[in-house]
Design a protein around this motif. Structure first.
Motif, PDB file in Angstrom:
ATOM      1  N   GLY A   1      22.621  59.146 -32.105  1.00 65.32           N
ATOM      2  CA  GLY A   1      22.863  60.361 -31.334  1.00 65.32           C
ATOM      3  C   GLY A   1      23.773  61.361 -32.021  1.00 65.32           C
ATOM      4  N   ALA A   2      24.308  61.037 -33.177  1.00 65.08           N
ATOM      5  CA  ALA A   2      25.297  61.886 -33.829  1.00 65.08           C
ATOM      6  C   ALA A   2      24.766  63.274 -34.196  1.00 65.08           C
ATOM      7  CB  ALA A   2      25.862  61.183 -35.052  1.00 65.08           C
ATOM      8  N   PRO A   3      23.591  63.423 -34.814  1.00 61.73           N
ATOM      9  CA  PRO A   3      23.134  64.779 -35.140  1.00 61.73           C
ATOM     10  C   PRO A   3      22.916  65.653 -33.899  1.00 61.73           C
ATOM     11  CG  PRO A   3      21.945  63.184 -36.442  1.00 61.73           C
ATOM     12  CD  PRO A   3      22.739  62.422 -35.422  1.00 61.73           C
ATOM     13  N   ARG A   4      22.429  65.064 -32.829  1.00 65.03           N
ATOM     14  CA  ARG A   4      22.210  65.834 -31.605  1.00 65.03           C
ATOM     15  C   ARG A   4      23.535  66.293 -31.019  1.00 65.03           C
ATOM     16  NH1 ARG A   4      21.234  64.335 -25.890  1.00 65.03           N
ATOM     17  NH2 ARG A   4      20.172  66.105 -24.972  1.00 65.03           N
ATOM     18  N   ASP A   5      24.525  65.407 -30.997  1.00 63.72           N
ATOM     19  CA  ASP A   5      25.846  65.774 -30.491  1.00 63.72           C
ATOM     20  C   ASP A   5      26.467  66.886 -31.334  1.00 63.72           C
ATOM     21  OD1 ASP A   5      25.596  63.857 -28.538  1.00 63.72           O
ATOM     22  OD2 ASP A   5      26.869  62.387 -29.542  1.00 63.72           O
ATOM     23  N   ALA A   6      26.333  66.777 -32.647  1.00 64.63           N
ATOM     24  CA  ALA A   6      26.905  67.790 -33.536  1.00 64.63           C
ATOM     25  C   ALA A   6      26.231  69.145 -33.319  1.00 64.63           C
ATOM     26  CB  ALA A   6      26.762  67.348 -34.985  1.00 64.63           C
TER      27      ALA A   6
ATOM     28  N   VAL B   1      26.535  74.732 -31.372  1.00 61.60           N
ATOM     29  CA  VAL B   1      25.956  75.807 -30.548  1.00 61.60           C
ATOM     30  C   VAL B   1      26.947  76.261 -29.479  1.00 61.60           C
ATOM     31  CG1 VAL B   1      24.150  76.310 -28.854  1.00 61.60           C
ATOM     32  CG2 VAL B   1      23.570  75.183 -31.002  1.00 61.60           C
ATOM     33  N   LEU B   2      27.612  75.325 -28.820  1.00 59.65           N
ATOM     34  CA  LEU B   2      28.592  75.693 -27.800  1.00 59.65           C
ATOM     35  C   LEU B   2      29.780  76.433 -28.399  1.00 59.65           C
ATOM     36  CD1 LEU B   2      28.666  72.556 -25.473  1.00 59.65           C
ATOM     37  CD2 LEU B   2      27.746  74.816 -24.979  1.00 59.65           C
TER      38      LEU B   2
ATOM     39  N   GLY C   1      32.682  81.533 -29.004  1.00 59.68           N
ATOM     40  CA  GLY C   1      33.308  82.524 -29.869  1.00 59.68           C
ATOM     41  C   GLY C   1      32.672  83.896 -29.737  1.00 59.68           C
ATOM     42  N   LEU C   2      31.351  83.927 -29.659  1.00 60.39           N
ATOM     43  CA  LEU C   2      30.639  85.197 -29.498  1.00 60.39           C
ATOM     44  C   LEU C   2      30.966  85.836 -28.153  1.00 60.39           C
ATOM     45  CD1 LEU C   2      28.581  87.181 -30.697  1.00 60.39           C
ATOM     46  CD2 LEU C   2      26.802  85.859 -29.540  1.00 60.39           C
ATOM     47  N   LEU C   3      31.056  85.045 -27.116  1.00 60.27           N
ATOM     48  CA  LEU C   3      31.390  85.561 -25.788  1.00 60.27           C
ATOM     49  C   LEU C   3      32.789  86.178 -25.774  1.00 60.27           C
ATOM     50  CD1 LEU C   3      30.434  85.766 -22.831  1.00 60.27           C
ATOM     51  CD2 LEU C   3      31.611  83.610 -22.434  1.00 60.27           C
TER      52      LEU C   3
ATOM     53  N   THR D   1      38.550  76.297 -31.987  1.00 59.15           N
ATOM     54  CA  THR D   1      39.124  75.438 -30.953  1.00 59.15           C
ATOM     55  C   THR D   1      38.043  74.663 -30.206  1.00 59.15           C
ATOM     56  OG1 THR D   1      40.956  76.980 -30.681  1.00 59.15           O
ATOM     57  CG2 THR D   1      40.578  75.400 -28.898  1.00 59.15           C
ATOM     58  N   VAL D   2      36.971  75.343 -29.825  1.00 64.26           N
ATOM     59  CA  VAL D   2      35.876  74.660 -29.117  1.00 64.26           C
ATOM     60  C   VAL D   2      35.218  73.625 -30.023  1.00 64.26           C
ATOM     61  CG1 VAL D   2      33.619  74.993 -28.037  1.00 64.26           C
ATOM     62  CG2 VAL D   2      35.490  76.543 -27.506  1.00 64.26           C
TER      63      VAL D   2
END
Length: 78
Positions: free
Chosen positions: A5-10, A15-16, A21-23, A66-67
């Motif tokens: 599951g590591a690549p999916r979590d990364a 993305v989050l 940051g964009l927001l 930070t996120v």
């Protein structure tokens, strides 16, 4: 298998982090202003912000980092 599951979590964390940051960047970016002394600039949502784009960019980069750090901390394997 270890770490399936590591690549999916990364990917989710990246993305989050970028979205947060964009927001923040868009919320603090000066979009309109007046030529008063001192100049007054307003953000996308209508509140006063500094007329320089530097603080908005810095806040977006700090938020992204930070996120990403918190997301890595939460999803790391022990």
């Amino acid at each position: 298998m270890v770490g399936v599951g590591a690549p999916r979590d990364a990917t989710i964390v990246v993305v989050l982090a970028l979205a947060a940051g964009l927001l923040v960047f868009l919320a603090l970016m000066p979009l309109s202003g007046t030529a008063a002394i001192p100049p007054q600039c307003y953000s996308l949502v209508g509140y006063e912000v500094p007329c320089d784009a530097g603080p908005a960019l810095l806040a977006g980069v700090i938020t992204t980092g930070t996120v990403a750090l918190v997301g890595w901390w939460v999803t790391r394997r022990r």
